[in-house]
Write a protein that holds these residues in place. Sequence first.
Motif, PDB file in Angstrom:
ATOM      1  N   ALA A  16       6.726  19.623  47.202  1.00 27.19           N
ATOM      2  CA  ALA A  16       6.593  18.596  48.235  1.00 27.19           C
ATOM      3  C   ALA A  16       5.841  19.134  49.452  1.00 27.19           C
ATOM      4  N   ILE A  17       6.111  20.370  49.833  1.00 24.34           N
ATOM      5  CA  ILE A  17       5.393  20.978  50.955  1.00 24.34           C
ATOM      6  C   ILE A  17       3.901  21.108  50.613  1.00 24.34           C
ATOM      7  N   VAL A  19       2.116  19.319  48.424  1.00 31.39           N
ATOM      8  CA  VAL A  19       1.509  17.984  48.398  1.00 31.39           C
ATOM      9  C   VAL A  19       1.332  17.462  49.818  1.00 31.39           C
ATOM     10  N   GLY A  20       2.301  17.732  50.694  1.00 26.32           N
ATOM     11  CA  GLY A  20       2.193  17.298  52.086  1.00 26.32           C
ATOM     12  C   GLY A  20       1.034  17.960  52.806  1.00 26.32           C
ATOM     13  N   ILE A  21       0.837  19.244  52.584  1.00 22.54           N
ATOM     14  CA  ILE A  21      -0.275  19.957  53.230  1.00 22.54           C
ATOM     15  C   ILE A  21      -1.610  19.392  52.764  1.00 22.54           C
ATOM     16  N   ALA A  23      -2.150  16.363  51.541  1.00 23.68           N
ATOM     17  CA  ALA A  23      -2.277  14.995  52.061  1.00 23.68           C
ATOM     18  C   ALA A  23      -2.682  15.000  53.530  1.00 23.68           C
ATOM     19  N   VAL A  24      -2.091  15.869  54.324  1.00 24.78           N
ATOM     20  CA  VAL A  24      -2.439  15.960  55.747  1.00 24.78           C
ATOM     21  C   VAL A  24      -3.886  16.423  55.905  1.00 24.78           C
ATOM     22  N   THR A  27      -6.229  13.524  54.915  1.00 23.49           N
ATOM     23  CA  THR A  27      -6.168  12.459  55.908  1.00 23.49           C
ATOM     24  C   THR A  27      -6.907  12.869  57.185  1.00 23.49           C
TER      25      THR A  27
END
Length: 123
Positions: A16-17, A19-21, A23-24, A27
């Motif tokens: 999750a970390i 994928v979050g990095i 995605a950020v 974006t």
Amino acid sequence: MDGYFGSYLLVAVLLAIGVGIVAVALTANRLLRPSRPTAEKLIAYECGVDPVGEGWAQSQIRYYVFIYLYVVFAVDAVFLFPWATVFAAPGFGMTTLVEMFVFLGFIALGIVYSWRKRVLTWT
């Protein structure tokens, strides 16, 4: 994080970390980049040559055969490196030597088959 599912929870959190990095980052890239599309920017780029005709072209099947042969040789190399380390270990000499010759025999049979079918000719 103890127990059977604790390891899976740790992997899920790290995933999750990650994928979050990503995605950020994507974006932020979309928000900060300049966007000035023109007709010239939207045409297909073909190695510095102005595109002629349609953007779709049919490829010869022989190119895919060469790619598959490359993959076979790459897999062969991947199996040869660990074999070289096991071969040096005491007690594994003759067994690993026979196994590797069987493996290389299968690879050689595939190459001889493709050579006999005239797949390796570049015309």
